[in-house]
Design a protein around this motif. Sequence first.
Motif, PDB file in Angstrom:
ATOM      1  N   GLN A 154      14.102  14.549  10.602  1.00 60.43           N
ATOM      2  CA  GLN A 154      13.192  15.697  10.572  1.00 60.43           C
ATOM      3  C   GLN A 154      11.747  15.237  10.341  1.00 60.43           C
ATOM      4  OE1 GLN A 154      14.294  18.699  11.423  1.00 60.43           O
ATOM      5  NE2 GLN A 154      12.228  19.496  11.336  1.00 60.43           N
ATOM      6  N   LEU A 155      11.577  14.277   9.433  1.00 62.72           N
ATOM      7  CA  LEU A 155      10.249  13.724   9.147  1.00 62.72           C
ATOM      8  C   LEU A 155       9.644  13.123  10.420  1.00 62.72           C
ATOM      9  CD1 LEU A 155       8.055  12.850   7.058  1.00 62.72           C
ATOM     10  CD2 LEU A 155       9.379  10.746   6.772  1.00 62.72           C
TER      11      LEU A 155
ATOM     12  N   GLY B 291       0.815  -1.194   0.000  1.00 58.95           N
ATOM     13  CA  GLY B 291       0.000   0.000   0.000  1.00 58.95           C
ATOM     14  C   GLY B 291       0.853   1.249   0.000  1.00 58.95           C
ATOM     15  N   ILE B 292       0.197   2.368   0.240  1.00 60.90           N
ATOM     16  CA  ILE B 292       0.922   3.623   0.368  1.00 60.90           C
ATOM     17  C   ILE B 292       0.715   4.133   1.789  1.00 60.90           C
ATOM     18  CG2 ILE B 292       0.790   4.265  -2.079  1.00 60.90           C
ATOM     19  CD1 ILE B 292      -1.201   6.461  -0.282  1.00 60.90           C
ATOM     20  N   TYR B 293       1.712   4.879   2.263  1.00 60.84           N
ATOM     21  CA  TYR B 293       1.627   5.456   3.601  1.00 60.84           C
ATOM     22  C   TYR B 293       1.829   6.957   3.486  1.00 60.84           C
ATOM     23  CZ  TYR B 293       6.691   5.015   3.080  1.00 60.84           C
ATOM     24  OH  TYR B 293       7.971   5.085   2.599  1.00 60.84           O
ATOM     25  N   VAL B 294       1.172   7.677   4.388  1.00 58.59           N
ATOM     26  CA  VAL B 294       1.174   9.131   4.358  1.00 58.59           C
ATOM     27  C   VAL B 294       1.521   9.652   5.747  1.00 58.59           C
ATOM     28  CG1 VAL B 294      -0.247  11.184   3.906  1.00 58.59           C
ATOM     29  CG2 VAL B 294      -0.647   9.082   2.584  1.00 58.59           C
ATOM     30  N   PHE B 295       2.664  10.325   5.846  1.00 59.19           N
ATOM     31  CA  PHE B 295       3.034  10.987   7.100  1.00 59.19           C
ATOM     32  C   PHE B 295       2.346  12.346   7.118  1.00 59.19           C
ATOM     33  CE2 PHE B 295       6.457   7.924   7.118  1.00 59.19           C
ATOM     34  CZ  PHE B 295       6.848   7.804   8.447  1.00 59.19           C
ATOM     35  N   LYS B 296       1.685  12.665   8.246  1.00 56.20           N
ATOM     36  CA  LYS B 296       1.023  13.964   8.396  1.00 56.20           C
ATOM     37  C   LYS B 296       1.554  14.670   9.639  1.00 56.20           C
ATOM     38  CE  LYS B 296      -3.271  13.026   5.975  1.00 56.20           C
ATOM     39  NZ  LYS B 296      -4.732  13.090   6.070  1.00 56.20           N
ATOM     40  N   ASN B 297       1.560  16.010   9.574  1.00 53.93           N
ATOM     41  CA  ASN B 297       2.038  16.795  10.709  1.00 53.93           C
ATOM     42  C   ASN B 297       0.893  17.126  11.666  1.00 53.93           C
ATOM     43  OD1 ASN B 297       0.664  18.991   9.608  1.00 53.93           O
ATOM     44  ND2 ASN B 297       2.511  20.008   8.861  1.00 53.93           N
TER      45      ASN B 297
ATOM     46  N   GLN C 133      18.608   6.164  12.944  1.00 62.76           N
ATOM     47  CA  GLN C 133      18.736   6.911  11.690  1.00 62.76           C
ATOM     48  C   GLN C 133      19.906   7.876  11.732  1.00 62.76           C
ATOM     49  OE1 GLN C 133      17.208   6.753   8.809  1.00 62.76           O
ATOM     50  NE2 GLN C 133      15.660   5.273   9.366  1.00 62.76           N
ATOM     51  N   ASP C 134      20.595   7.983  10.599  1.00 63.09           N
ATOM     52  CA  ASP C 134      21.650   8.988  10.450  1.00 63.09           C
ATOM     53  C   ASP C 134      21.225  10.048   9.449  1.00 63.09           C
ATOM     54  OD1 ASP C 134      23.328   7.563  12.183  1.00 63.09           O
ATOM     55  OD2 ASP C 134      24.045   6.302  10.547  1.00 63.09           O
ATOM     56  N   ASP C 135      20.163   9.779   8.715  1.00 64.46           N
ATOM     57  CA  ASP C 135      19.703  10.682   7.651  1.00 64.46           C
ATOM     58  C   ASP C 135      18.914  11.839   8.259  1.00 64.46           C
ATOM     59  OD1 ASP C 135      18.441  11.940   5.494  1.00 64.46           O
ATOM     60  OD2 ASP C 135      18.030  10.059   4.452  1.00 64.46           O
ATOM     61  N   TRP C 136      19.405  13.051   8.116  1.00 70.68           N
ATOM     62  CA  TRP C 136      18.740  14.224   8.714  1.00 70.68           C
ATOM     63  C   TRP C 136      17.325  14.416   8.188  1.00 70.68           C
ATOM     64  CZ3 TRP C 136      16.981  18.258   5.783  1.00 70.68           C
ATOM     65  CH2 TRP C 136      17.491  18.369   4.490  1.00 70.68           C
ATOM     66  N   LYS C 137      17.087  14.046   6.915  1.00 72.08           N
ATOM     67  CA  LYS C 137      15.738  14.210   6.348  1.00 72.08           C
ATOM     68  C   LYS C 137      14.742  13.292   7.053  1.00 72.08           C
ATOM     69  CE  LYS C 137      17.440  13.554   2.315  1.00 72.08           C
ATOM     70  NZ  LYS C 137      17.716  13.230   0.940  1.00 72.08           N
ATOM     71  N   VAL C 138      15.157  12.057   7.301  1.00 71.67           N
ATOM     72  CA  VAL C 138      14.280  11.105   7.995  1.00 71.67           C
ATOM     73  C   VAL C 138      14.080  11.539   9.441  1.00 71.67           C
ATOM     74  CG1 VAL C 138      14.018   8.716   8.762  1.00 71.67           C
ATOM     75  CG2 VAL C 138      14.916   9.195   6.479  1.00 71.67           C
TER      76      VAL C 138
END
Length: 80
Positions: A53-54, A15-21, A46-51
């Motif tokens: 932050q998400l 499926g698809i997943y949607v992160f919401k703030n 995690q080491d990835d700053w984008k992840v």
Amino acid sequence: TMTPPYVKSLPKLPGIYVFKNAKSAIIYVGKAKSLYNRVISYFRKQDDWKVLQLIKEHRTVEFILTKNEIEALLLEAQLI
């Protein structure tokens, strides 16, 4: 990072997943062969700053089940 309880209850289905703030705005859309495996991977070390932050910004993860990975890919493309 602590894994939220709602992540642990995701199905191991495509499926698809949607992160919401906090304002319910979509901040990320992704596809998965197994929603559970893919989404829980974001909450592992995690080491990835984008992840990072998400994970920090998100409040919920919603999902839409699909019949297979191809359908998930097409739906993800539509939603982006």
